[in-house]
Write a protein that holds these residues in place. Structure first.
Motif, PDB file in Angstrom:
ATOM      1  N   LEU A  57      47.599 124.482 -57.372  1.00  0.00           N
ATOM      2  CA  LEU A  57      48.957 124.759 -57.826  1.00  0.00           C
ATOM      3  C   LEU A  57      49.508 123.625 -58.679  1.00  0.00           C
ATOM      4  O   LEU A  57      49.107 122.465 -58.537  1.00  0.00           O
ATOM      5  N   GLU A  58      50.437 123.956 -59.564  1.00  0.00           N
ATOM      6  CA  GLU A  58      50.985 122.977 -60.504  1.00  0.00           C
ATOM      7  C   GLU A  58      51.732 121.855 -59.817  1.00  0.00           C
ATOM      8  O   GLU A  58      51.923 120.786 -60.386  1.00  0.00           O
ATOM      9  N   LEU A 105      47.029 123.924 -52.736  1.00  0.00           N
ATOM     10  CA  LEU A 105      46.082 124.921 -53.223  1.00  0.00           C
ATOM     11  C   LEU A 105      46.049 126.146 -52.326  1.00  0.00           C
ATOM     12  O   LEU A 105      46.464 126.091 -51.153  1.00  0.00           O
ATOM     13  N   ILE A 106      45.547 127.221 -52.891  1.00  0.00           N
ATOM     14  CA  ILE A 106      45.337 128.461 -52.154  1.00  0.00           C
ATOM     15  C   ILE A 106      43.849 128.767 -52.177  1.00  0.00           C
ATOM     16  O   ILE A 106      43.225 128.809 -53.238  1.00  0.00           O
ATOM     17  N   CYS A 107      43.300 128.960 -50.991  1.00  0.00           N
ATOM     18  CA  CYS A 107      41.862 129.252 -50.873  1.00  0.00           C
ATOM     19  C   CYS A 107      41.669 130.225 -49.717  1.00  0.00           C
ATOM     20  O   CYS A 107      42.224 130.021 -48.627  1.00  0.00           O
ATOM     21  N   PHE A 148      47.384 125.749 -48.558  1.00  0.00           N
ATOM     22  CA  PHE A 148      47.283 124.380 -48.059  1.00  0.00           C
ATOM     23  C   PHE A 148      48.285 123.530 -48.838  1.00  0.00           C
ATOM     24  O   PHE A 148      48.144 123.340 -50.050  1.00  0.00           O
ATOM     25  N   LYS A 149      49.286 123.031 -48.130  1.00  0.00           N
ATOM     26  CA  LYS A 149      50.405 122.362 -48.774  1.00  0.00           C
ATOM     27  C   LYS A 149      50.379 120.864 -48.512  1.00  0.00           C
ATOM     28  O   LYS A 149      50.134 120.412 -47.398  1.00  0.00           O
ATOM     29  N   ASN A 150      50.640 120.103 -49.602  1.00  0.00           N
ATOM     30  CA  ASN A 150      50.791 118.645 -49.513  1.00  0.00           C
ATOM     31  C   ASN A 150      49.605 117.968 -48.822  1.00  0.00           C
ATOM     32  O   ASN A 150      49.780 117.117 -47.944  1.00  0.00           O
ATOM     33  N   THR A 153      35.571 120.622 -53.443  1.00  0.00           N
ATOM     34  CA  THR A 153      34.768 120.356 -52.239  1.00  0.00           C
ATOM     35  C   THR A 153      35.501 120.824 -50.990  1.00  0.00           C
ATOM     36  O   THR A 153      34.902 121.430 -50.090  1.00  0.00           O
ATOM     37  N   PHE A 154      36.789 120.531 -50.924  1.00  0.00           N
ATOM     38  CA  PHE A 154      37.600 120.975 -49.794  1.00  0.00           C
ATOM     39  C   PHE A 154      37.543 122.501 -49.672  1.00  0.00           C
ATOM     40  O   PHE A 154      37.304 123.044 -48.591  1.00  0.00           O
TER      41      PHE A 154
END
Length: 314
Positions: free
Chosen positions: A163-164, A173-175, A180-182, A192-193
């Motif tokens: 995400l920006e 990010l979204i996976c 997944f925030k901060n 990798t995550f």
């Protein structure tokens, strides 16, 4: 395990035939030896102590005296090979899986509570002999893994959205439809995550992780005078890494970030060459990557910070 089967599995030679029929466990360490165990060793003193603790079988390579005619002595032509043969059998029985990882993946495997092999069978023995059913082990050495299993697995590339609102040192990010925030994670490691998230989903494992276990880099936010600052209040950031592979990965993936520089001690192959970390004090950068193999410069940075803080109150 039946001792006759054990002898065949280990490809050993029976030097002394004892009176027992089977063993209940295996050990390389005296501390782990229990009654009815098989003990691997070439150390005569250790073997004597293992017998006193109730070992039923001694597996060895060198010529040693027979101290007890009541137990089995099995001689191996190569003790390490025999140990590999035993552990391969144990891992196959427990249906363990071995994940071949690149250097970045090895760093991340432990934050997801997966076990890393040390690529030394004597050091890995206890982890493997005590493995749970279907346990997953991570390793960066293909040849080592293939001594323990017929086939290994690899991570698949995950689709994810960075995400920006992410920054060089924090990721959102979204996976796999999970937000997944901060995450306290440089964006260059988001792939990798995400790959591990996909892997755990594929294996139907609970997704648990602890980013505090990432110890292959350390980031310090600093003021212009090189004292440590809180995140969001700093003028600059120092990125410390501890081996060449991580240095090159950061350098390649941060190269287009405005204000990024790299520094090496007494080297021309970088933006800044220095003799001491504080030679960088007046250099023009926003983010500076530093190779610190012995973590000495981090200690110097903390010492400087303590001196500066002490001077404020004197």
């Amino acid at each position: 395990m039946n001792i006759s089967n054990l002898n065949e599995l280990l490809n050993t030679k029976i030097i002394n035939e004892g009176k027992v029929l089977s063993v209940e466990g295996f050990s390389l360490s005296l501390n782990e030896v229990k009654y009815a165990y098989a003990f691997f060793s070439n150390d005569e003193n250790a073997i004597e102590e293992a017998i006193k603790k109730g070992a039923f079988v001694i597996i060895y390579e060198k010529e040693i005296p027979i101290l007890d005619k009541e137990i089995f002595y099995l001689q191996s032509s190569n003790l390490e090979t025999s140990i590999f043969r035993l552990l391969r059998f144990v891992c196959e029985e427990k249906e363990c899986e071995f994940l071949l990882c690149n250097p970045n993946e090895i760093h991340f495997s432990k934050i997801f509570h997966l076990k890393n092999l040390q690529e030394n069978i004597f050091l890995d023995f206890n982890s493997l002999i005590k493995a749970d059913k279907n346990e997953i082990f991570c390793c960066g050495n293909e040849n080592y893994i293939l001594k323990l299993c017929a086939n290994f697995i690899k991570l698949h590339k995950a689709d994810f959205q960075l995400l920006e609102s992410s920054s060089p040192f924090y990721s959102n990010l979204i996976c796999e439809n999970i937000y997944f925030k901060n995450l306290k994670l440089p964006f260059i490691y988001a792939q990798t995550f995400a790959d591990f998230i996909l892997f755990l989903q594929e294996k139907k494992h609970n997704i648990r992780f602890n980013l505090n276990k990432l110890d292959f880099f350390q980031i310090y936010f600093i003021y212009h005078n090189f004292t440590i600052a809180e995140f969001g209040k700093s003028d600059k950031a120092l990125i410390f890494v501890f081996n060449e592979n991580d240095f090159e990965f950061f350098r390649e993936n941060f190269k287009n970030i405005k204000g990024f520089k790299c520094a090496l001690k007494n080297s021309l192959f970088c933006d800044f060459s220095y003799s001491h970390i504080f030679d960088l004090k007046n250099k023009d950068f926003k983010y500076c990557l530093i190779l610190d193999k012995d973590r000495r410069y981090i200690k110097d940075l903390y010492l400087q910070d303590q001196i500066e803080e002490s001077n404020l109150f004197n």
